[in-house]
Design an enzyme around this catalytic site. Structure first.
Site, PDB file in Angstrom:
ATOM      1  N   ASP A 107       0.971  -1.568   0.301  1.00 58.49           N
ATOM      2  CA  ASP A 107       0.143   0.014   0.333  1.00 58.49           C
ATOM      3  C   ASP A 107       1.080   0.881  -0.135  1.00 58.49           C
ATOM      4  O   ASP A 107       0.600   2.011  -0.757  1.00 58.49           O
ATOM      5  CB  ASP A 107      -0.863  -0.479   1.066  1.00 58.49           C
ATOM      6  N   SER A 134      -3.720  -8.312   7.390  1.00 57.36           N
ATOM      7  CA  SER A 134      -3.142  -6.948   7.864  1.00 57.36           C
ATOM      8  C   SER A 134      -2.160  -7.318   9.017  1.00 57.36           C
ATOM      9  O   SER A 134      -2.883  -7.871  10.401  1.00 57.36           O
ATOM     10  CB  SER A 134      -4.476  -6.103   7.865  1.00 57.36           C
ATOM     11  N   ASP A 150      -5.614   3.938  13.142  1.00 57.53           N
ATOM     12  CA  ASP A 150      -4.288   4.195  13.097  1.00 57.53           C
ATOM     13  C   ASP A 150      -4.494   5.744  12.079  1.00 57.53           C
ATOM     14  O   ASP A 150      -3.563   6.371  12.638  1.00 57.53           O
ATOM     15  CB  ASP A 150      -3.333   3.571  12.578  1.00 57.53           C
ATOM     16  N   ARG A 210       2.740   4.967  17.003  1.00 56.99           N
ATOM     17  CA  ARG A 210       2.382   5.937  16.169  1.00 56.99           C
ATOM     18  C   ARG A 210       2.425   7.639  16.214  1.00 56.99           C
ATOM     19  O   ARG A 210       3.288   7.878  15.639  1.00 56.99           O
ATOM     20  CB  ARG A 210       1.109   5.613  15.583  1.00 56.99           C
TER      21      ARG A 210
HETATM   22  N1  ARG Z   1      -6.154  -2.770  17.071  1.00 54.57           N
HETATM   23  C1  ARG Z   1      -5.005  -2.445  17.135  1.00 54.57           C
HETATM   24  C2  ARG Z   1      -4.766  -0.755  17.043  1.00 54.57           C
HETATM   25  O1  ARG Z   1      -5.588  -0.239  16.630  1.00 54.57           O
HETATM   26  C3  ARG Z   1      -4.121  -2.716  15.901  1.00 54.57           C
HETATM   27  C4  ARG Z   1      -3.458  -2.164  14.678  1.00 54.57           C
HETATM   28  C5  ARG Z   1      -2.972  -3.066  13.746  1.00 54.57           C
HETATM   29  N2  ARG Z   1      -3.092  -2.028  12.661  1.00 54.57           N
HETATM   30  C6  ARG Z   1      -2.386  -2.165  11.535  1.00 54.57           C
HETATM   31  N3  ARG Z   1      -2.600  -1.221  10.915  1.00 54.57           N
HETATM   32  N4  ARG Z   1      -2.565  -3.346  11.062  1.00 54.57           N
HETATM   33  O2  ARG Z   1      -3.985  -0.563  17.404  1.00 54.57           O
END
Ligand code: ARG
Length: 401
Positions: A14, A174, A123, A94
């Site tokens: 991506d 993912s 995210d 992040r």
């Molecule tokens: N659900 C978790 C969070 O919001 C993990 C997210 C994983 N992110 C990803 N881009 N696959 O912190």
């Protein structure tokens, strides 16, 4: 002057497809920016790939130590676990990315930053709110939120734009990883009735493959921060890596949960967080010894607030700083050693000790040496029970229900 965009770049499909897409759509130059929070295997390969797909410049920054000291350890001191289960690996990863990316954008004279987060996850919120807080002048572009391509369409787009499509593309998951944990989503996991297939786990062994003998490790803490293993002093990064290996070997750190996202939906999440689980548990065990009942109760409330706001993308907020200051104050005497036993997927507290322990043997013992004055109890109990005794006299029917 050509517009410059700094793109948060992982090297995956991506973010790689985003490079030509941004160049075409915005007539811009794209500078990729990769922050290593424990997820980068080959920095050079990432840089090369970014340049190959058309980036003007490509940066990879090692932020692992900063991640440990300024994000992971503060969260550990706060006992941060979202919904009591998830150690927040992705969420904590992040803010350092945002902070460093914004600094880079300013240095490069870029007017925009970009990320490849989708429009239905957490995210995007963490990126956007972080950028808007630290550098409100920067435009935020989220290609994946705009382009609305399915996975197949992204692959097709990549193929026509000289973006290499990895052979692992039929991997339906993912994945996001950092030093504090690995998140696995999508594929068969999207049905919460499906048991996670064994092959999604790479950091933690299946119970059937774990050693039959338990492993013990003594974790030394200084003011809430882990500083040694089995008496040997270690920097945070090395200590986390060591525990990661040990705990993973014993199958410790798997989490399977249904989680409530900020954007309103429930998602099924599977995590591997061997080091985080061990350290959070050990830290709590030491607090049980060194904090009073009232401090523990209040701190648990703060932990829930703190976890929610980190999850919800509000790391760079006044409230997070206020709570962190409270947490810091609670850690003054959280020093000592916790003995942890790792066995068949379990992380058990085998022992704890501290020079500041509030556990008083002489008060607790039923053997000789007892200093607890049992004759104090009846008077105390009479006053403690006085409100209910009074109520029972005046409103009797209400109380026997
Ligand atoms: N659900 C978790 C969070 O919001 C993990 C997210 C994983 N992110 C990803 N881009 N696959 O912190």
């Amino acid at each position: 002057m050509t517009k410059k965009i700094v793109l948060a770049y992982s090297g995956g499909l991506d973010t790689s497809a985003a490079v030509p897409w941004l160049k075409e759509k915005y007539k811009a130059e794209v500078i990729t920016f990769t922050v290593d929070v424990g997820n980068v295997v080959d920095a050079e390969a990432i840089r090369k790939k970014a340049l190959d797909v058309g980036a003007l410049k490509a940066f990879v920054v090692d932020a692992r130590e900063e991640f440990v000291n300024s994000y992971i350890f503060p969260a550990l001191k706060a006992d941060a676990m979202y919904e009591g289960k998830y150690p927040l690996a992705t969420a904590l990863g992040r803010p350092p990315i945002v902070k460093l990316m914004v600094e880079r954008a300013q240095k490069e004279g870029a007017t925009a930053v970009a990320h490849a987060c989708t429009g239905k996850g957490n995210d995007q919120v963490r990126f956007d709110v972080g950028v808007a807080t630290l550098a409100p002048e920067l435009e935020i572009i989220a290609p994946a939120r705009e382009w609305n391509m399915t996975r197949e369409q992204t692959i097709a787009y990549a193929k026509t734009h000289n973006v290499p499509v990895p052979v692992t593309v039929d991997n339906p998951y993912s994945i996001d990883d950092s030093l504090w944990g690995r998140a696995i989503e999508c594929g068969v996991l999207e049905d919460p009735w499906n048991e996670p297939p064994e092959n999604i786990f790479i950091w933690t062994k299946a119970i059937k493959d774990t050693p039959d003998k338990p492993a013990y490790v003594e974790i030394g803490f200084d003011k809430g921060i882990p500083v040694s293993l089995d008496g040997e002093e270690m920097e945070g990064l090395a200590l986390i890596k060591h525990l990661h290996e040990m705990a993973g070997e014993h199958g410790v750190g798997r989490i399977d949960m249904v989680e409530n996202r900020l954007v309103g939906l429930k998602s099924r999440e599977v995590y591997e967080a061997p080091a985080a689980i061990v350290l959070l548990k050990a830290h709590q065990a030491l607090q049980d010894l060194t904090l009073t009942k009232d401090q523990l109760r209040f701190k648990a409330r703060v932990a829930a607030e703190y976890s929610d706001l980190v999850y919800n993308g509000l790391w760079f907020s006044g409230l997070r700083q206020d709570l962190a200051a409270y947490v810091e104050s609670t850690q003054r005497y959280v020093s000592g050693t916790v003995r942890v036993k790792l066995y068949k997927g379990n992380c058990l507290i085998a022992g704890r000790r501290s020079p500041y322990s509030l556990y008083d043997y002489n008060l607790a013992t039923y053997d000789k040496g007892d200093t607890f004055n049992q004759s104090d109890s009846p008077g105390f109990i009479r006053l403690w029970g006085l409100p209910t005794k009074t109520q029972a006299r005046v409103q009797p029917e209400q109380l026997s229900k």
